[in-house]
Design a protein around this motif. Sequence first.
Motif, PDB file in Angstrom:
ATOM      1  N   GLY A  12     102.954  41.008  65.429  1.00 29.86           N
ATOM      2  CA  GLY A  12     101.947  42.062  65.312  1.00 29.86           C
ATOM      3  C   GLY A  12     102.538  43.438  65.522  1.00 29.86           C
ATOM      4  O   GLY A  12     102.229  44.387  64.797  1.00 29.86           O
ATOM      5  N   ALA A  13     103.429  43.561  66.496  1.00 26.92           N
ATOM      6  CA  ALA A  13     104.088  44.844  66.748  1.00 26.92           C
ATOM      7  C   ALA A  13     104.979  45.237  65.575  1.00 26.92           C
ATOM      8  O   ALA A  13     105.035  46.414  65.190  1.00 26.92           O
ATOM      9  N   LEU A  14     105.659  44.270  64.974  1.00 25.54           N
ATOM     10  CA  LEU A  14     106.495  44.547  63.804  1.00 25.54           C
ATOM     11  C   LEU A  14     105.655  45.036  62.637  1.00 25.54           C
ATOM     12  O   LEU A  14     106.022  45.995  61.951  1.00 25.54           O
ATOM     13  N   VAL A  15     104.513  44.414  62.416  1.00 25.96           N
ATOM     14  CA  VAL A  15     103.638  44.819  61.319  1.00 25.96           C
ATOM     15  C   VAL A  15     103.093  46.225  61.550  1.00 25.96           C
ATOM     16  O   VAL A  15     103.080  47.053  60.640  1.00 25.96           O
ATOM     17  N   VAL A  16     102.682  46.519  62.776  1.00 24.75           N
ATOM     18  CA  VAL A  16     102.163  47.855  63.093  1.00 24.75           C
ATOM     19  C   VAL A  16     103.247  48.909  62.899  1.00 24.75           C
ATOM     20  O   VAL A  16     103.020  49.941  62.260  1.00 24.75           O
ATOM     21  N   CYS A  17     104.428  48.659  63.430  1.00 19.09           N
ATOM     22  CA  CYS A  17     105.523  49.628  63.289  1.00 19.09           C
ATOM     23  C   CYS A  17     105.933  49.800  61.831  1.00 19.09           C
ATOM     24  O   CYS A  17     106.211  50.919  61.395  1.00 19.09           O
ATOM     25  N   SER A  18     105.964  48.722  61.085  1.00 20.32           N
ATOM     26  CA  SER A  18     106.330  48.807  59.675  1.00 20.32           C
ATOM     27  C   SER A  18     105.319  49.622  58.884  1.00 20.32           C
ATOM     28  O   SER A  18     105.684  50.374  57.975  1.00 20.32           O
ATOM     29  N   ALA A  19     104.060  49.489  59.218  1.00 19.72           N
ATOM     30  CA  ALA A  19     103.027  50.251  58.513  1.00 19.72           C
ATOM     31  C   ALA A  19     103.030  51.715  58.939  1.00 19.72           C
ATOM     32  O   ALA A  19     102.897  52.609  58.098  1.00 19.72           O
TER      33      ALA A  19
END
Length: 67
Positions: A12-19
């Motif tokens: 979830g943190a990876l997805v948020v940071c990527s976005a």
Amino acid sequence: MNLWALLLVAVGALVVCSAIFEYDWFMQHRKARFFVGLIGRNGARVMYVFLGLAVSTLGLLMVFNVV
């Protein structure tokens, strides 16, 4: 501690940071391109931020044995 819960938080943190940081490798993935074509790049970024927050929240709830 549940390993799956920690994995959900990390993903979830990876997805948020990527976005948020608008990584091209993330936004040009074939599955992300569908949403970029459907709602635009900024719309897809907003959707992925909310999706990442939901996944991270689920993981945190699992870490603290709420779920």
